[in-house]
Design an enzyme around this catalytic site. Structure first.
Site, PDB file in Angstrom:
ATOM      1  CG  ASN A  12       7.470  32.200 -25.940  1.00  0.00           C
ATOM      2  OD1 ASN A  12       6.746  33.141 -26.280  1.00  0.00           O
ATOM      3  ND2 ASN A  12       7.312  30.967 -26.407  1.00  0.00           N
ATOM      4  CE  LYS A  14       4.815  29.479 -24.249  1.00  0.00           C
ATOM      5  NZ  LYS A  14       4.517  28.083 -23.973  1.00  0.00           N
ATOM      6  CG  HIS A  98       6.761  27.859 -29.711  1.00  0.00           C
ATOM      7  ND1 HIS A  98       5.656  27.192 -29.245  1.00  0.00           N
ATOM      8  CD2 HIS A  98       7.550  28.093 -28.635  1.00  0.00           C
ATOM      9  CE1 HIS A  98       5.779  27.036 -27.932  1.00  0.00           C
ATOM     10  NE2 HIS A  98       6.918  27.576 -27.540  1.00  0.00           N
ATOM     11  CD  GLU A 100       2.684  27.300 -27.026  1.00  0.00           C
ATOM     12  OE1 GLU A 100       2.869  28.522 -27.163  1.00  0.00           O
ATOM     13  OE2 GLU A 100       2.965  26.686 -25.968  1.00  0.00           O
ATOM     14  CD  GLU A 169      10.518  25.590 -26.627  1.00  0.00           C
ATOM     15  OE1 GLU A 169      10.546  26.151 -25.531  1.00  0.00           O
ATOM     16  OE2 GLU A 169       9.712  25.899 -27.524  1.00  0.00           O
ATOM     17  N   GLY A 175       4.973  23.817 -20.518  1.00  0.00           N
ATOM     18  CA  GLY A 175       3.880  24.206 -19.630  1.00  0.00           C
ATOM     19  C   GLY A 175       3.447  23.139 -18.641  1.00  0.00           C
ATOM     20  CB  SER A 214       8.600  22.648 -17.418  1.00  0.00           C
ATOM     21  OG  SER A 214       7.272  22.501 -17.899  1.00  0.00           O
TER      22      SER A 214
HETATM   23  P1  PGA Z   1       7.160  26.838 -20.500  1.00  0.00           P
HETATM   24  O1  PGA Z   1       7.150  27.282 -22.063  1.00  0.00           O
HETATM   25  O2  PGA Z   1       8.408  27.372 -19.892  1.00  0.00           O
HETATM   26  O3  PGA Z   1       5.915  27.456 -19.934  1.00  0.00           O
HETATM   27  O4  PGA Z   1       7.128  25.337 -20.483  1.00  0.00           O
HETATM   28  C1  PGA Z   1       8.303  27.230 -22.835  1.00  0.00           C
HETATM   29  C2  PGA Z   1       7.997  27.518 -24.286  1.00  0.00           C
HETATM   30  O5  PGA Z   1       6.916  27.175 -24.779  1.00  0.00           O
HETATM   31  O6  PGA Z   1       8.828  28.107 -24.993  1.00  0.00           O
END
Ligand code: PGA
Length: 252
Positions: A12, A14, A98, A100, A169, A175, A214
């Site tokens: 991803n 983003k 997601h 976000e 998630e 993150g 992460s």
């Molecule tokens: P990350 O993001 O690996 O940076 O924690 C994962 C995600 O948001 O799908």
């Protein structure tokens, strides 16, 4: 029946790369990743780069995914991403729900409608669910997961050969550099599986659960060992080809 030996790595990206950066990374990945029968690498660039990256992946084992779609194919919907066009430019997968996107207003109902439209366009939905830190502290994780999965999958019907990927998630882990303990994840996988089966026998054996938050080359194997799940979503660590390839190597 789902092939439980198959592993998914969903990259991803983003909104973290420029257009040229997306193209360069796609080319580097295509050059360095030779493919693996047991692993499905799905790269999800930003919407504006889908078409260019899709062209690059055409003659490669790497699959293309969108980070979002709208729940209508065409119409007066300024700024939205058409699922039909996502498919047209080569997408086989789409991320929905997601955290976000939920934070910016995407509702459980939107997620449900997007899953319906994704399936209609032959896109495999990767449905993200997860609790916030506050919900975690208040010990509401299970409640949140059951509610999100139930609403997302309401009245969903799958044709032969279709499936849904559900990604757990935890919002507060994304993150952060610190993934959740795999034992916690294992428990959540059971809850998700139980909820999906409760919703309808039609979904049994047609969904997979993966982990996101992460993930790195060190911890990736914890989330698939003993077949507790079939894959991972990778954000930050998917932005460099070499890091992503290490994750791909360590997921087998
Ligand atoms: P990350 O993001 O690996 O940076 O924690 C994962 C995600 O948001 O799908």
């Amino acid at each position: 029946m789902i092939n439980k030996n198959k592993r998914y790595v969903i990259a991803n990206w983003k909104m973290k790369l420029g257009h040229q950066q997306s193209i360069d990374l796609a080319k580097e990945l295509k050059k360095k990743y030779k493919g693996d029968e047991e692993v499905e690498l799905v790269v999800c660039p930003s919407a504006s780069a889908l078409s260019a990256v899709g062209e690059i992946f055409k003659s490669s084992p790497i699959k293309l995914g969108a980070q979002d779609i709208f729940y209508h194919d065409f119409g007066a919907y300024t700024g939205q991403i058409s699922p039909a066009v996502a498919r047209e430019v080569g997408c086989e997968y789409v991320i929905v729900g997601h955290s976000e996107a939920r934070k910016l207003g995407e509702t459980d109902e939107d997620v449900n409608r997007k899953i319906v439209t994704a399936l209609k366009n032959n896109l495999t939905p990767i449905v993200c669910v997860g609790e916030t830190f506050r919900e975690y502290e208040e010990k509401k994780t299970e409640l949140v997961i059951v509610a999100q999965v139930t609403k997302a999958l309401e009245d969903i019907k799958l044709n032969d050969g279709q499936k849904i990927i559900i990604a757990y998630e935890p919002v507060w882990v994304i993150g952060s550099g610190q993934a959740v303990d795999h034992n916690i994840f294992q428990h959540i996988v059971q809850i998700i599986a139980h909820t999906a089966v409760e919703i309808g026998a039609a979904l049994a054996n047609k969904f997979e659960v993966i982990y996101g938050g992460s993930v790195d080359e060190e911890n990736v194997s914890e989330f698939i060992m003993g077949n507790i799940s079939t894959g991972v979503i990778v954000g930050n660590n998917s932005l460099e080809a070499d890091k992503l390839i290490k994750i791909l190597n360590n997921i087998r």
